[in-house]
Write a protein that holds these residues in place. Structure first.
Motif, PDB file in Angstrom:
ATOM      1  N   GLY A   1       0.757  -1.304   0.063  1.00 26.25           N
ATOM      2  CA  GLY A   1      -0.189  -0.155   0.183  1.00 26.25           C
ATOM      3  C   GLY A   1       0.873   1.143  -0.011  1.00 26.25           C
TER       4      GLY A   1
ATOM      5  N   VAL B   1       1.269  -1.249   5.998  1.00 24.04           N
ATOM      6  CA  VAL B   1       0.083  -2.039   6.500  1.00 24.04           C
ATOM      7  C   VAL B   1       0.836  -2.326   8.118  1.00 24.04           C
ATOM      8  CG1 VAL B   1      -1.056  -4.040   6.668  1.00 24.04           C
ATOM      9  CG2 VAL B   1      -0.945  -2.879   4.573  1.00 24.04           C
TER      10      VAL B   1
ATOM     11  N   PRO C   1      -4.553  -1.604   6.875  1.00 24.22           N
ATOM     12  CA  PRO C   1      -3.814  -0.911   5.756  1.00 24.22           C
ATOM     13  C   PRO C   1      -4.090   0.643   6.108  1.00 24.22           C
ATOM     14  CG  PRO C   1      -5.501  -2.621   4.966  1.00 24.22           C
ATOM     15  CD  PRO C   1      -5.570  -2.645   6.475  1.00 24.22           C
TER      16      PRO C   1
END
Length: 208
Positions: A49, A53, A164
């Motif tokens: 991401g 995360v 996340p």
């Protein structure tokens, strides 16, 4: 988190350093049952991401994972902190118009909270978390040092957490709003403290 401009920390490297330096975080979720919070060791995987995360685990008996979160969860990471006495300020000697305060470093990470109980994922999680905290020890303990059947039994008692990160807020309140002479007094006072966290805070006070 209320953050006046003088204390805002937008530097990604600084924020990540605070997350990695915190030994324990607090994971907070708003639920139909009320606000729930659990202190947890977490690790940050930056390969996933935009912001990374967060991973951790909690006891299966903990009701927090059973209550669906209303909106995003919040992970709170604290860095060095210290009480600041007015006695360290040059301003005290000049005008007396001073009051105590508290210096601290904090990061708030927000994101959807996911829970899982897959044994393979849990084993990977606890192995990575253990390796992170054991890495500095002269003789690191490893999850594989314990009998496999014992580890599998332990895994049945926990639930994994995956969060996340969607946004990060950093705050570094280290007397930036004080004069140069006041900051110098704070840094010197903290450096003489018997408390390790206060000595760590001393190094973060800007004195230039």
């Amino acid at each position: 988190m209320y953050t006046p401009p003088a204390f805002r920390d937008d530097d990604r490297h600084s924020i990540v350093a605070t997350i990695r330096g915190a030994r324990l975080a607090h994971v907070v979720t708003a639920t139909q049952a009320g606000v729930l919070a659990t202190p947890l060791p977490l690790f940050l995987d930056e390969t996933e991401g935009e912001y990374g995360v967060l991973y951790g685990h909690l006891a299966k008996a903990n009701p927090q994972w059973r209550e669906p979160a209303l909106g995003e969860g919040l992970a709170i990471f604290m860095g060095p902190d210290a009480y600041i006495t007015p006695s360290w300020y040059e301003t005290k000697r000049e005008t007396g118009k001073v009051v105590p305060t508290w210096n601290y470093v904090a990061v708030h990470a927000y994101g959807p909270v996911e829970f899982f109980d897959d044994a393979a994922r849990l084993l990977d999680l606890v192995t990575r978390l253990t390796d992170m905290h054991e890495s500095e020890r002269p003789a690191p303990w490893a999850v594989s040092d314990a009998p496999p059947d014992f580890i599998q039994a332990q895994l049945r008692g926990i639930v994994g957490l995956r969060m996340p990160i969607t946004r990060l807020e950093g705050k570094r309140k280290m007397s930036q709003n004080r004069s140069a002479s006041d900051r110098a007094g704070v840094a010197a006072g903290l450096a003489d403290s018997p408390r390790p966290t206060e000595r760590a805070a001393a190094a973060l006070v800007p004195v230039d």
